[in-house]
Design a protein around this motif. Structure first.
Motif, PDB file in Angstrom:
ATOM      1  N   GLN A   1     -10.739   2.180 -67.415  1.00 39.22           N
ATOM      2  CA  GLN A   1      -9.455   1.415 -67.203  1.00 39.22           C
ATOM      3  C   GLN A   1      -8.737   1.720 -66.190  1.00 39.22           C
ATOM      4  OE1 GLN A   1      -7.709   1.556 -71.077  1.00 39.22           O
ATOM      5  NE2 GLN A   1      -8.855   0.017 -72.006  1.00 39.22           N
ATOM      6  N   ILE A   2      -8.580   3.134 -65.955  1.00 47.16           N
ATOM      7  CA  ILE A   2      -7.473   3.924 -64.821  1.00 47.16           C
ATOM      8  C   ILE A   2      -8.343   3.653 -63.615  1.00 47.16           C
ATOM      9  CG2 ILE A   2      -6.979   6.241 -64.067  1.00 47.16           C
ATOM     10  CD1 ILE A   2      -6.980   7.157 -66.995  1.00 47.16           C
ATOM     11  N   ALA A   3      -9.603   3.801 -63.510  1.00 43.92           N
ATOM     12  CA  ALA A   3     -10.538   3.324 -62.182  1.00 43.92           C
ATOM     13  C   ALA A   3     -10.122   2.122 -61.664  1.00 43.92           C
ATOM     14  CB  ALA A   3     -11.954   3.598 -62.275  1.00 43.92           C
ATOM     15  N   ASP A   4     -10.042   1.164 -62.808  1.00 46.01           N
ATOM     16  CA  ASP A   4      -9.912  -0.390 -62.511  1.00 46.01           C
ATOM     17  C   ASP A   4      -8.511  -0.692 -62.064  1.00 46.01           C
ATOM     18  OD1 ASP A   4     -12.605  -0.991 -63.100  1.00 46.01           O
ATOM     19  OD2 ASP A   4     -12.124  -1.930 -65.194  1.00 46.01           O
ATOM     20  N   ALA A   5      -7.596  -0.144 -62.768  1.00 48.19           N
ATOM     21  CA  ALA A   5      -5.980   0.050 -62.163  1.00 48.19           C
ATOM     22  C   ALA A   5      -5.795   0.455 -60.868  1.00 48.19           C
ATOM     23  CB  ALA A   5      -5.270   0.632 -63.397  1.00 48.19           C
ATOM     24  N   LEU A   6      -6.277   1.594 -60.596  1.00 45.76           N
ATOM     25  CA  LEU A   6      -6.257   2.185 -59.091  1.00 45.76           C
ATOM     26  C   LEU A   6      -6.803   1.447 -58.075  1.00 45.76           C
ATOM     27  CD1 LEU A   6      -6.309   5.907 -59.992  1.00 45.76           C
ATOM     28  CD2 LEU A   6      -4.351   4.818 -59.413  1.00 45.76           C
ATOM     29  N   ARG A   7      -7.796   0.872 -58.644  1.00 41.85           N
ATOM     30  CA  ARG A   7      -9.062   0.272 -57.404  1.00 41.85           C
ATOM     31  C   ARG A   7      -8.167  -1.012 -57.346  1.00 41.85           C
ATOM     32  NH1 ARG A   7     -12.190  -4.187 -58.849  1.00 41.85           N
ATOM     33  NH2 ARG A   7     -13.925  -4.651 -57.441  1.00 41.85           N
ATOM     34  N   ASP A   8      -7.675  -1.909 -58.227  1.00 37.52           N
ATOM     35  CA  ASP A   8      -6.750  -2.917 -57.914  1.00 37.52           C
ATOM     36  C   ASP A   8      -5.503  -2.681 -57.157  1.00 37.52           C
ATOM     37  OD1 ASP A   8      -8.665  -4.345 -59.193  1.00 37.52           O
ATOM     38  OD2 ASP A   8      -7.476  -4.669 -61.316  1.00 37.52           O
TER      39      ASP A   8
ATOM     40  N   ALA B   1     -12.089   9.124 -63.270  1.00 39.48           N
ATOM     41  CA  ALA B   1     -11.729   7.983 -62.522  1.00 39.48           C
ATOM     42  C   ALA B   1     -11.590   8.248 -60.956  1.00 39.48           C
ATOM     43  CB  ALA B   1     -10.557   7.031 -63.038  1.00 39.48           C
ATOM     44  N   LEU B   2     -11.066   9.303 -60.674  1.00 41.62           N
ATOM     45  CA  LEU B   2     -10.682   9.291 -59.191  1.00 41.62           C
ATOM     46  C   LEU B   2     -12.033   9.671 -58.577  1.00 41.62           C
ATOM     47  CD1 LEU B   2      -7.488  11.401 -59.481  1.00 41.62           C
ATOM     48  CD2 LEU B   2      -7.854   8.887 -58.668  1.00 41.62           C
ATOM     49  N   VAL B   3     -12.884  10.598 -59.060  1.00 41.50           N
ATOM     50  CA  VAL B   3     -14.179  10.938 -58.723  1.00 41.50           C
ATOM     51  C   VAL B   3     -14.883   9.888 -58.366  1.00 41.50           C
ATOM     52  CG1 VAL B   3     -16.362  12.135 -58.971  1.00 41.50           C
ATOM     53  CG2 VAL B   3     -14.140  13.342 -59.377  1.00 41.50           C
ATOM     54  N   ASP B   4     -14.898   8.935 -59.366  1.00 40.09           N
ATOM     55  CA  ASP B   4     -15.884   7.620 -59.357  1.00 40.09           C
ATOM     56  C   ASP B   4     -15.356   6.875 -58.203  1.00 40.09           C
ATOM     57  OD1 ASP B   4     -17.090   8.199 -61.625  1.00 40.09           O
ATOM     58  OD2 ASP B   4     -15.904   6.890 -62.985  1.00 40.09           O
ATOM     59  N   LEU B   5     -14.012   6.596 -58.123  1.00 41.66           N
ATOM     60  CA  LEU B   5     -13.363   5.652 -57.102  1.00 41.66           C
ATOM     61  C   LEU B   5     -13.946   6.549 -55.497  1.00 41.66           C
ATOM     62  CD1 LEU B   5     -10.224   4.760 -58.556  1.00 41.66           C
ATOM     63  CD2 LEU B   5     -12.038   3.309 -58.136  1.00 41.66           C
TER      64      LEU B   5
ATOM     65  N   LEU C   1     -11.561   5.721 -52.603  1.00 40.45           N
ATOM     66  CA  LEU C   1     -10.721   6.815 -52.356  1.00 40.45           C
ATOM     67  C   LEU C   1     -11.271   8.159 -51.546  1.00 40.45           C
ATOM     68  CD1 LEU C   1      -8.612   7.106 -55.914  1.00 40.45           C
ATOM     69  CD2 LEU C   1      -7.868   6.224 -53.782  1.00 40.45           C
ATOM     70  N   GLU C   2     -10.586   8.818 -51.426  1.00 42.90           N
ATOM     71  CA  GLU C   2     -11.217  10.080 -50.547  1.00 42.90           C
ATOM     72  C   GLU C   2     -10.866  11.420 -51.222  1.00 42.90           C
ATOM     73  OE1 GLU C   2     -10.210  10.045 -46.429  1.00 42.90           O
ATOM     74  OE2 GLU C   2     -11.813   8.700 -45.711  1.00 42.90           O
ATOM     75  N   ALA C   3     -11.608  12.318 -51.579  1.00 47.99           N
ATOM     76  CA  ALA C   3     -11.165  13.547 -51.858  1.00 47.99           C
ATOM     77  C   ALA C   3     -10.653  14.541 -50.976  1.00 47.99           C
ATOM     78  CB  ALA C   3     -12.466  14.310 -52.665  1.00 47.99           C
TER      79      ALA C   3
ATOM     80  N   ARG D   1      -5.009  18.377 -51.563  1.00 51.40           N
ATOM     81  CA  ARG D   1      -3.948  17.502 -51.902  1.00 51.40           C
ATOM     82  C   ARG D   1      -4.464  16.650 -53.022  1.00 51.40           C
ATOM     83  NH1 ARG D   1      -0.341  14.884 -47.646  1.00 51.40           N
ATOM     84  NH2 ARG D   1       0.851  14.491 -49.353  1.00 51.40           N
ATOM     85  N   GLY D   2      -5.622  16.736 -53.476  1.00 49.87           N
ATOM     86  CA  GLY D   2      -5.964  15.896 -54.508  1.00 49.87           C
ATOM     87  C   GLY D   2      -6.876  14.865 -53.875  1.00 49.87           C
ATOM     88  N   PHE D   3      -6.475  13.502 -54.187  1.00 53.01           N
ATOM     89  CA  PHE D   3      -7.100  12.498 -53.367  1.00 53.01           C
ATOM     90  C   PHE D   3      -6.145  11.563 -52.693  1.00 53.01           C
ATOM     91  CE2 PHE D   3      -9.148  13.821 -57.241  1.00 53.01           C
ATOM     92  CZ  PHE D   3     -10.497  13.569 -57.102  1.00 53.01           C
ATOM     93  N   ARG D   4      -6.745  10.719 -51.757  1.00 57.88           N
ATOM     94  CA  ARG D   4      -6.034  10.079 -50.820  1.00 57.88           C
ATOM     95  C   ARG D   4      -6.672   8.738 -50.664  1.00 57.88           C
ATOM     96  NH1 ARG D   4      -6.513   9.971 -45.254  1.00 57.88           N
ATOM     97  NH2 ARG D   4      -8.368  11.297 -44.615  1.00 57.88           N
ATOM     98  N   VAL D   5      -5.964   7.595 -50.311  1.00 58.42           N
ATOM     99  CA  VAL D   5      -6.619   6.327 -49.691  1.00 58.42           C
ATOM    100  C   VAL D   5      -7.123   6.608 -48.425  1.00 58.42           C
ATOM    101  CG1 VAL D   5      -6.060   3.823 -49.426  1.00 58.42           C
ATOM    102  CG2 VAL D   5      -4.910   4.880 -51.414  1.00 58.42           C
TER     103      VAL D   5
END
Length: 231
Positions: free
Chosen positions: A15-22, A54-58, A64-66, A70-74
């Motif tokens: 759900q988190i991955a889907d929300a961020l992807r959208d 979820a962020l690793v999946d994206l 996304l990029e690791a 700073r964590g992750f970014r678009v």
């Protein structure tokens, strides 16, 4: 987070991955936007573990990029990146369409076979929805239907690895294209809308026609992005 029934860590992760992807595909999370696991966990009121997963999946999908510090970014994709994505997509679809002139299991049944007709009719309906959204300039709706259209079309060829690879490329292409397309004050009539023509060509086993339609889509979108980038 919407949904029915108990929420497990795996469903929460999805759900988190889907929300961020959208959010990325809608352009609400802009290229270069960086965030941490804690920031997203706080935003959704959940623990860090499903967020990190979820962020690793994206990141694995290119959405996304690791960022080690700073964590992750678009991602900040360029038009050159888009050109390379389009080239890669073309190689995949060319391979798919060659199945029309070879003894490929997905197309051994004759065109008039009810199973073939039913499968193509489903894909065509998805294409009609994509065309309507493109004609209306509704980018968010178009992306959803376009991804489903290609997902279902590639499934007809019976190779899930090919379908997964093409889906990843198309998602990345949209992530790249959206920030440029949002520069246009009006998208109506500017987006490619020949999905049903492609399905009809495939139904007639016209591989060269199908390739030409896909080449037109690639040329159209690339020219538009190059124009917007230059502007």
């Amino acid at each position: 987070m919407p949904g029915n029934g108990p929420v497990t860590r795996s469903t929460l992760r999805q759900q988190i991955a889907d929300a961020l992807r959208d959010e990325v595909l809608a352009g609400r999370l802009r290229p270069g936007r960086a965030f941490t696991v804690k920031e997203i966990a706080d935003q959704y009121g959940v623990s860090a573990t499903p967020v990190r997963e979820a962020l690793v999946d994206l990141s694995a999908q290119g959405i996304l990029e690791a960022d080690q510090h700073r964590g992750f970014r678009v991602p900040e994709y360029s038009v050159t990146d888009y050109r390379h994505m389009v080239e890669a997509r073309g190689l995949v679809t060319d391979g798919m369409f060659r199945a029309l002139t070879a003894d490929h299991p997905a197309f051994r049944t004759p065109p008039e076979d009810p199973r073939t007709g039913a499968a193509l009719a489903t894909v065509r309906r998805r294409g009609e929805e994509a065309q309507r959204a493109a004609t209306a300039g509704d980018l968010t709706v178009l992306i959803g239907y376009d991804l489903r259209f290609w997902r279902e079309l590639s499934a007809l060829f019976g190779n899930p690895y090919l379908g997964d690879f093409l889906h990843r490329l198309r998602v990345q292409s949209w992530v790249c294209a959206v920030p440029y397309l949002l520069r246009l004050p009006e998208l109506r009539g500017r987006l490619w809308a020949r999905h049903t023509e492609l399905v009809d060509a495939l139904a007639r086993r016209e591989a060269e026609t199908a390739r030409a339609i896909v080449a037109d889509a690639s040329a159209h979108s690339l020219a538009l992005l190059e124009h917007l980038a230059g502007g």
